[in-house]
Motif scaffolding. Structure first.
Motif, PDB file in Angstrom:
ATOM      1  N   ARG A  21      -7.192   9.065   2.447  1.00 46.43           N
ATOM      2  CA  ARG A  21      -7.105   7.631   2.699  1.00 46.43           C
ATOM      3  C   ARG A  21      -7.585   6.850   1.481  1.00 46.43           C
ATOM      4  O   ARG A  21      -8.528   7.238   0.806  1.00 46.43           O
ATOM      5  CB  ARG A  21      -7.940   7.249   3.915  1.00 46.43           C
ATOM      6  CG  ARG A  21      -7.679   5.818   4.357  1.00 46.43           C
ATOM      7  CD  ARG A  21      -8.252   5.459   5.712  1.00 46.43           C
ATOM      8  NE  ARG A  21      -9.647   5.797   5.847  1.00 46.43           N
ATOM      9  CZ  ARG A  21     -10.110   6.683   6.726  1.00 46.43           C
ATOM     10  NH1 ARG A  21      -9.301   7.300   7.523  1.00 46.43           N
ATOM     11  NH2 ARG A  21     -11.382   6.940   6.790  1.00 46.43           N
ATOM     12  N   CYS A  22      -6.939   5.724   1.234  1.00 39.76           N
ATOM     13  CA  CYS A  22      -7.277   4.874   0.097  1.00 39.76           C
ATOM     14  C   CYS A  22      -8.409   3.926   0.462  1.00 39.76           C
ATOM     15  O   CYS A  22      -8.333   3.224   1.469  1.00 39.76           O
ATOM     16  CB  CYS A  22      -6.036   4.080  -0.321  1.00 39.76           C
ATOM     17  SG  CYS A  22      -6.352   2.947  -1.689  1.00 39.76           S
ATOM     18  N   ARG A  23      -9.445   3.887  -0.361  1.00 40.30           N
ATOM     19  CA  ARG A  23     -10.567   2.993  -0.082  1.00 40.30           C
ATOM     20  C   ARG A  23     -10.244   1.550  -0.429  1.00 40.30           C
ATOM     21  O   ARG A  23     -10.887   0.627   0.035  1.00 40.30           O
ATOM     22  CB  ARG A  23     -11.820   3.431  -0.833  1.00 40.30           C
ATOM     23  CG  ARG A  23     -11.811   3.088  -2.305  1.00 40.30           C
ATOM     24  CD  ARG A  23     -13.150   3.243  -2.986  1.00 40.30           C
ATOM     25  NE  ARG A  23     -13.556   4.544  -3.396  1.00 40.30           N
ATOM     26  CZ  ARG A  23     -13.022   5.282  -4.356  1.00 40.30           C
ATOM     27  NH1 ARG A  23     -12.009   4.859  -4.984  1.00 40.30           N
ATOM     28  NH2 ARG A  23     -13.483   6.438  -4.684  1.00 40.30           N
ATOM     29  N   ALA A  24      -9.213   1.326  -1.245  1.00 41.95           N
ATOM     30  CA  ALA A  24      -8.865  -0.032  -1.665  1.00 41.95           C
ATOM     31  C   ALA A  24      -8.015  -0.751  -0.623  1.00 41.95           C
ATOM     32  O   ALA A  24      -8.237  -1.923  -0.348  1.00 41.95           O
ATOM     33  CB  ALA A  24      -8.130   0.005  -3.002  1.00 41.95           C
ATOM     34  N   CYS A  25      -7.030  -0.060  -0.056  1.00 36.52           N
ATOM     35  CA  CYS A  25      -6.094  -0.744   0.854  1.00 36.52           C
ATOM     36  C   CYS A  25      -6.014  -0.083   2.226  1.00 36.52           C
ATOM     37  O   CYS A  25      -5.350  -0.615   3.109  1.00 36.52           O
ATOM     38  CB  CYS A  25      -4.707  -0.824   0.221  1.00 36.52           C
ATOM     39  SG  CYS A  25      -3.806   0.732   0.213  1.00 36.52           S
ATOM     40  N   GLY A  26      -6.671   1.064   2.391  1.00 34.10           N
ATOM     41  CA  GLY A  26      -6.614   1.761   3.674  1.00 34.10           C
ATOM     42  C   GLY A  26      -5.358   2.581   3.862  1.00 34.10           C
ATOM     43  O   GLY A  26      -5.173   3.195   4.906  1.00 34.10           O
ATOM     44  N   GLN A  70       0.722   3.133  -1.812  1.00 34.74           N
ATOM     45  CA  GLN A  70       0.828   1.752  -1.361  1.00 34.74           C
ATOM     46  C   GLN A  70       0.325   0.765  -2.413  1.00 34.74           C
ATOM     47  O   GLN A  70       0.979  -0.222  -2.703  1.00 34.74           O
ATOM     48  CB  GLN A  70       0.034   1.582  -0.065  1.00 34.74           C
ATOM     49  CG  GLN A  70       0.275   0.267   0.634  1.00 34.74           C
ATOM     50  CD  GLN A  70      -0.276   0.311   2.049  1.00 34.74           C
ATOM     51  OE1 GLN A  70      -0.052   1.268   2.784  1.00 34.74           O
ATOM     52  NE2 GLN A  70      -1.007  -0.726   2.422  1.00 34.74           N
ATOM     53  N   CYS A  71      -0.847   1.025  -2.990  1.00 34.24           N
ATOM     54  CA  CYS A  71      -1.425   0.039  -3.927  1.00 34.24           C
ATOM     55  C   CYS A  71      -1.549   0.567  -5.356  1.00 34.24           C
ATOM     56  O   CYS A  71      -1.837  -0.200  -6.264  1.00 34.24           O
ATOM     57  CB  CYS A  71      -2.782  -0.444  -3.435  1.00 34.24           C
ATOM     58  SG  CYS A  71      -4.128   0.727  -3.648  1.00 34.24           S
ATOM     59  N   GLY A  72      -1.392   1.860  -5.556  1.00 31.28           N
ATOM     60  CA  GLY A  72      -1.426   2.400  -6.903  1.00 31.28           C
ATOM     61  C   GLY A  72      -2.786   2.856  -7.385  1.00 31.28           C
ATOM     62  O   GLY A  72      -2.921   3.306  -8.529  1.00 31.28           O
TER      63      GLY A  72
HETATM   64 ZN   LIG Z   1      -4.269   1.937  -1.740  1.00 30.63          ZN
END
Ligand SMILES: [Zn+2]
Length: 111
Positions: free
Chosen positions: A35-40, A81-83
């Motif tokens: 899981r991405c900590r920036a965008c979930g 999703q956000c890079g």
């Molecule tokens: Zn992300």
């Protein structure tokens, strides 16, 4: 509310509770963990090897290269999703054991 909508809400609550439990345990949310900590985001791409272009050929990007051997070969996880990108050394123990690496001096806050 339909049964499907109610189930979707139950699933979302379950996922949010799991995230809260992780945060309470002090665990960092990582792309490597899924899981991405920036965008979930949970769409994660793994590049097990990162190419580094030499003068004539490409080779695996690493912390150090001694003759033809690499120390600390790197891998990357990317949020689709956000890079956001996370870099990891594939074998950190090999880096720690390497005579070519210097352990951090705990007395120097700027190292
Ligand atoms: Zn992300």
């Amino acid at each position: 509310m339909t049964d499907d909508e109610a189930q979707a809400l139950r699933d979302e609550v379950r996922a949010l509770r799991a995230q809260i439990d992780e945060l309470r345990r002090g665990l960092d949310v990582t792309l490597r963990g899924g899981r991405c900590r920036a965008c979930g985001g949970m769409a994660v791409i793994h590049s097990p090897q990162v190419e580094d272009m030499g003068q004539y050929t490409a080779h695996a990007l690493a912390l150090k290269r001694v003759n033809k051997a690499t120390i600390g070969e790197l891998e990357v996880y990317l949020c689709a999703q956000c890079g956001l990108v996370e870099w990891y050394v594939k074998d950190p123990q090999a880096v720690a054991d390497s005579a070519h690496m210097v352990p951090r001096d705990p007395g120097d806050p700027y190292r």
